[in-house]
Design a protein around this motif. Structure first.
Motif, PDB file in Angstrom:
ATOM      1  N   LEU A  93      -5.381  -1.128  -1.436  1.00 34.08           N
ATOM      2  CA  LEU A  93      -6.734  -0.792  -2.284  1.00 34.08           C
ATOM      3  C   LEU A  93      -6.983  -1.835  -3.291  1.00 34.08           C
ATOM      4  CD1 LEU A  93      -6.489   3.006  -2.602  1.00 34.08           C
ATOM      5  CD2 LEU A  93      -8.062   1.533  -1.225  1.00 34.08           C
ATOM      6  N   VAL A  94      -5.866  -2.406  -4.081  1.00 33.16           N
ATOM      7  CA  VAL A  94      -6.052  -3.325  -4.860  1.00 33.16           C
ATOM      8  C   VAL A  94      -6.477  -4.561  -4.267  1.00 33.16           C
ATOM      9  CG1 VAL A  94      -4.836  -4.683  -6.576  1.00 33.16           C
ATOM     10  CG2 VAL A  94      -4.503  -2.195  -6.677  1.00 33.16           C
ATOM     11  N   THR A  95      -5.825  -4.789  -3.028  1.00 33.53           N
ATOM     12  CA  THR A  95      -6.133  -6.149  -2.288  1.00 33.53           C
ATOM     13  C   THR A  95      -7.796  -6.013  -2.061  1.00 33.53           C
ATOM     14  OG1 THR A  95      -4.044  -6.328  -1.501  1.00 33.53           O
ATOM     15  CG2 THR A  95      -5.595  -7.425  -0.309  1.00 33.53           C
ATOM     16  N   LEU A  96      -8.308  -5.006  -1.856  1.00 32.38           N
ATOM     17  CA  LEU A  96      -9.697  -4.952  -1.488  1.00 32.38           C
ATOM     18  C   LEU A  96     -10.630  -5.496  -2.670  1.00 32.38           C
ATOM     19  CD1 LEU A  96     -10.122  -1.560   0.039  1.00 32.38           C
ATOM     20  CD2 LEU A  96     -10.533  -3.918   1.105  1.00 32.38           C
ATOM     21  N   PHE A  97      -9.987  -5.716  -3.930  1.00 31.55           N
ATOM     22  CA  PHE A  97     -11.150  -5.845  -5.220  1.00 31.55           C
ATOM     23  C   PHE A  97     -10.354  -7.261  -5.486  1.00 31.55           C
ATOM     24  CE2 PHE A  97     -10.964  -1.415  -5.145  1.00 31.55           C
ATOM     25  CZ  PHE A  97     -12.516  -1.088  -5.152  1.00 31.55           C
ATOM     26  N   LEU A  98      -9.605  -8.042  -4.953  1.00 28.67           N
ATOM     27  CA  LEU A  98      -9.158  -9.389  -5.408  1.00 28.67           C
ATOM     28  C   LEU A  98     -10.095 -10.483  -4.775  1.00 28.67           C
ATOM     29  CD1 LEU A  98      -5.127  -8.726  -5.228  1.00 28.67           C
ATOM     30  CD2 LEU A  98      -6.880  -8.544  -7.442  1.00 28.67           C
ATOM     31  N   ASN A  99      -9.686 -11.638  -5.549  1.00 29.77           N
ATOM     32  CA  ASN A  99     -10.383 -12.770  -4.845  1.00 29.77           C
ATOM     33  C   ASN A  99      -9.722 -13.184  -3.718  1.00 29.77           C
ATOM     34  OD1 ASN A  99      -8.448 -14.081  -5.796  1.00 29.77           O
ATOM     35  ND2 ASN A  99      -9.669 -15.353  -7.223  1.00 29.77           N
ATOM     36  N   ASN A 100     -10.156 -14.122  -2.872  1.00 28.99           N
ATOM     37  CA  ASN A 100      -9.752 -14.414  -1.356  1.00 28.99           C
ATOM     38  C   ASN A 100      -8.232 -15.085  -1.403  1.00 28.99           C
ATOM     39  OD1 ASN A 100      -9.666 -14.604   1.225  1.00 28.99           O
ATOM     40  ND2 ASN A 100     -10.587 -16.623   1.418  1.00 28.99           N
ATOM     41  N   SER A 101      -8.049 -15.898  -2.200  1.00 28.44           N
ATOM     42  CA  SER A 101      -6.555 -16.601  -2.384  1.00 28.44           C
ATOM     43  C   SER A 101      -5.532 -15.718  -2.879  1.00 28.44           C
ATOM     44  CB  SER A 101      -6.657 -17.676  -3.343  1.00 28.44           C
ATOM     45  OG  SER A 101      -6.741 -17.235  -4.543  1.00 28.44           O
ATOM     46  N   ILE A 102      -5.610 -14.574  -3.650  1.00 30.78           N
ATOM     47  CA  ILE A 102      -4.733 -13.594  -4.345  1.00 30.78           C
ATOM     48  C   ILE A 102      -4.643 -12.610  -3.212  1.00 30.78           C
ATOM     49  CG2 ILE A 102      -4.044 -12.088  -6.130  1.00 30.78           C
ATOM     50  CD1 ILE A 102      -5.459 -14.107  -7.987  1.00 30.78           C
ATOM     51  N   ALA A 103      -5.753 -12.110  -2.718  1.00 29.91           N
ATOM     52  CA  ALA A 103      -6.053 -11.182  -1.664  1.00 29.91           C
ATOM     53  C   ALA A 103      -5.037 -11.357  -0.542  1.00 29.91           C
ATOM     54  CB  ALA A 103      -7.363 -10.681  -1.317  1.00 29.91           C
ATOM     55  N   LEU A 104      -5.144 -12.556  -0.187  1.00 28.12           N
ATOM     56  CA  LEU A 104      -4.237 -12.982   1.241  1.00 28.12           C
ATOM     57  C   LEU A 104      -2.433 -12.438   0.747  1.00 28.12           C
ATOM     58  CD1 LEU A 104      -4.653 -14.024   3.587  1.00 28.12           C
ATOM     59  CD2 LEU A 104      -3.943 -16.359   2.964  1.00 28.12           C
ATOM     60  N   TYR A 105      -2.249 -13.040  -0.469  1.00 26.67           N
ATOM     61  CA  TYR A 105      -0.876 -12.421  -0.595  1.00 26.67           C
ATOM     62  C   TYR A 105      -0.600 -10.829  -0.695  1.00 26.67           C
ATOM     63  CZ  TYR A 105      -0.153 -17.221  -1.416  1.00 26.67           C
ATOM     64  OH  TYR A 105      -0.188 -18.540  -1.353  1.00 26.67           O
ATOM     65  N   GLY A 106      -1.528 -10.276  -1.221  1.00 29.68           N
ATOM     66  CA  GLY A 106      -1.654  -8.890  -1.315  1.00 29.68           C
ATOM     67  C   GLY A 106      -1.509  -8.394   0.325  1.00 29.68           C
ATOM     68  N   LEU A 107      -2.363  -8.829   1.091  1.00 34.35           N
ATOM     69  CA  LEU A 107      -1.866  -8.397   2.443  1.00 34.35           C
ATOM     70  C   LEU A 107      -0.871  -8.749   3.166  1.00 34.35           C
ATOM     71  CD1 LEU A 107      -3.855  -7.331   4.881  1.00 34.35           C
ATOM     72  CD2 LEU A 107      -4.280  -9.955   5.461  1.00 34.35           C
ATOM     73  N   TYR A 108      -0.066  -9.692   2.642  1.00 30.34           N
ATOM     74  CA  TYR A 108       1.099  -9.901   3.045  1.00 30.34           C
ATOM     75  C   TYR A 108       2.114  -8.806   2.792  1.00 30.34           C
ATOM     76  CZ  TYR A 108      -0.664 -14.762   4.376  1.00 30.34           C
ATOM     77  OH  TYR A 108      -1.421 -15.806   5.209  1.00 30.34           O
ATOM     78  N   LEU A 109       1.925  -8.704   1.311  1.00 24.84           N
ATOM     79  CA  LEU A 109       2.784  -7.782   0.796  1.00 24.84           C
ATOM     80  C   LEU A 109       2.804  -6.162   1.416  1.00 24.84           C
ATOM     81  CD1 LEU A 109       4.742  -6.817  -1.341  1.00 24.84           C
ATOM     82  CD2 LEU A 109       3.094  -6.645  -2.869  1.00 24.84           C
ATOM     83  N   SER A 110       1.232  -5.926   1.751  1.00 19.60           N
ATOM     84  CA  SER A 110       1.128  -4.409   2.114  1.00 19.60           C
ATOM     85  C   SER A 110       1.472  -4.496   3.597  1.00 19.60           C
ATOM     86  CB  SER A 110      -0.575  -4.111   1.918  1.00 19.60           C
ATOM     87  OG  SER A 110      -1.284  -5.127   2.754  1.00 19.60           O
ATOM     88  N   SER A 111       1.295  -5.593   4.471  1.00 18.64           N
ATOM     89  CA  SER A 111       2.063  -5.514   5.752  1.00 18.64           C
ATOM     90  C   SER A 111       3.284  -5.332   5.872  1.00 18.64           C
ATOM     91  CB  SER A 111       1.465  -6.868   6.605  1.00 18.64           C
ATOM     92  OG  SER A 111       1.913  -7.933   6.149  1.00 18.64           O
ATOM     93  N   ALA A 112       4.151  -6.158   4.891  1.00 20.39           N
ATOM     94  CA  ALA A 112       5.454  -5.939   4.837  1.00 20.39           C
ATOM     95  C   ALA A 112       6.000  -4.481   4.529  1.00 20.39           C
ATOM     96  CB  ALA A 112       6.123  -6.919   4.084  1.00 20.39           C
ATOM     97  N   LEU A 113       5.244  -3.916   3.678  1.00 23.14           N
ATOM     98  CA  LEU A 113       5.563  -2.488   3.051  1.00 23.14           C
ATOM     99  C   LEU A 113       5.268  -1.462   4.150  1.00 23.14           C
ATOM    100  CD1 LEU A 113       4.548  -2.614  -0.595  1.00 23.14           C
ATOM    101  CD2 LEU A 113       6.618  -2.278   0.284  1.00 23.14           C
ATOM    102  N   MET A 114       4.171  -1.955   4.802  1.00 17.96           N
ATOM    103  CA  MET A 114       3.717  -0.784   5.961  1.00 17.96           C
ATOM    104  C   MET A 114       4.967  -0.778   7.183  1.00 17.96           C
ATOM    105  SD  MET A 114       1.688   1.321   7.145  1.00 17.96           S
ATOM    106  CE  MET A 114       0.131   1.179   7.096  1.00 17.96           C
ATOM    107  N   VAL A 115       5.270  -2.032   7.279  1.00 18.46           N
ATOM    108  CA  VAL A 115       6.265  -2.211   8.533  1.00 18.46           C
ATOM    109  C   VAL A 115       7.722  -1.406   7.874  1.00 18.46           C
ATOM    110  CG1 VAL A 115       7.937  -3.798   9.593  1.00 18.46           C
ATOM    111  CG2 VAL A 115       5.489  -4.051   9.425  1.00 18.46           C
ATOM    112  N   TRP A 116       8.126  -1.689   6.771  1.00 20.42           N
ATOM    113  CA  TRP A 116       9.283  -0.937   5.998  1.00 20.42           C
ATOM    114  C   TRP A 116       9.268   0.445   5.910  1.00 20.42           C
ATOM    115  CZ3 TRP A 116      10.182   1.605   1.454  1.00 20.42           C
ATOM    116  CH2 TRP A 116      11.583   1.732   1.131  1.00 20.42           C
ATOM    117  N   ALA A 117       7.938   0.898   5.413  1.00 28.00           N
ATOM    118  CA  ALA A 117       7.724   2.125   5.493  1.00 28.00           C
ATOM    119  C   ALA A 117       8.120   2.973   6.940  1.00 28.00           C
ATOM    120  CB  ALA A 117       6.610   2.895   4.679  1.00 28.00           C
ATOM    121  N   THR A 118       7.421   2.271   7.806  1.00 29.84           N
ATOM    122  CA  THR A 118       7.330   3.065   9.105  1.00 29.84           C
ATOM    123  C   THR A 118       8.870   2.913   9.475  1.00 29.84           C
ATOM    124  OG1 THR A 118       5.053   2.297   9.361  1.00 29.84           O
ATOM    125  CG2 THR A 118       6.305   2.821  11.368  1.00 29.84           C
ATOM    126  N   LEU A 119       9.610   1.823   9.533  1.00 30.57           N
ATOM    127  CA  LEU A 119      10.956   1.648   9.805  1.00 30.57           C
ATOM    128  C   LEU A 119      11.933   2.779   9.400  1.00 30.57           C
ATOM    129  CD1 LEU A 119      11.242  -2.133  10.734  1.00 30.57           C
ATOM    130  CD2 LEU A 119      10.907  -0.157  12.351  1.00 30.57           C
TER     131      LEU A 119
END
Length: 122
Positions: A93-119
């Motif tokens: 949700l925070v990534t949705l409101f960030l600018n493009n360069s920072i939002a990309l890192y938020g996306l990487y972090l949220s994808s890692a957390l999604m995989v982590w939580a699921t596993l």
């Protein structure tokens, strides 16, 4: 699966996303929105399972789980998974409101957390 192995797998998935994708700003917003929706839904299921589990405290299965010590382990797994999904939802949700360069890192972090939580739950 131990948490260290799960963390390594999540990190590898995030690194693969970093090196092998070319995501536009629209794609970042779309993926972050999807991550927020999916993690919020799964968090709701985890909370519902926790409430059902605690409501059945007087049942024979639960009393046997408590005697063997598996009940505390099960609750611990549920809380770790719920925390992972909550963190994924928040960061997405925070990534949705960030600018493009920072939002990309938020996306990487949220994808890692999604995989982590699921596993963690598996």
């Amino acid at each position: 699966m131990p948490l260290i192995r799960i963390s390594l797998v999540a990190l590898i998935c995030s690194v693969i996303l970093y090196f092998y994708t070319n995501i536009t700003e629209e794609g970042i917003r779309s993926i972050a929105s999807t991550f927020a929706a999916v993690s919020g839904t799964l968090l709701g299921f985890i909370i519902a399972a926790l409430s059902i589990l605690t409501a059945m405290i007087n049942r024979r299965l639960i009393s046997n789980l408590r005697k063997t010590g598996h009940y505390d382990q099960l609750l611990h797994e549920f809380f770790i998974t719920a925390g992972g999904y909550l963190a994924t939802m928040t960061i997405s949700l925070v990534t949705l409101f960030l600018n493009n360069s920072i939002a990309l890192y938020g996306l990487y972090l949220s994808s890692a957390l999604m995989v982590w939580a699921t596993l963690c739950f598996v």
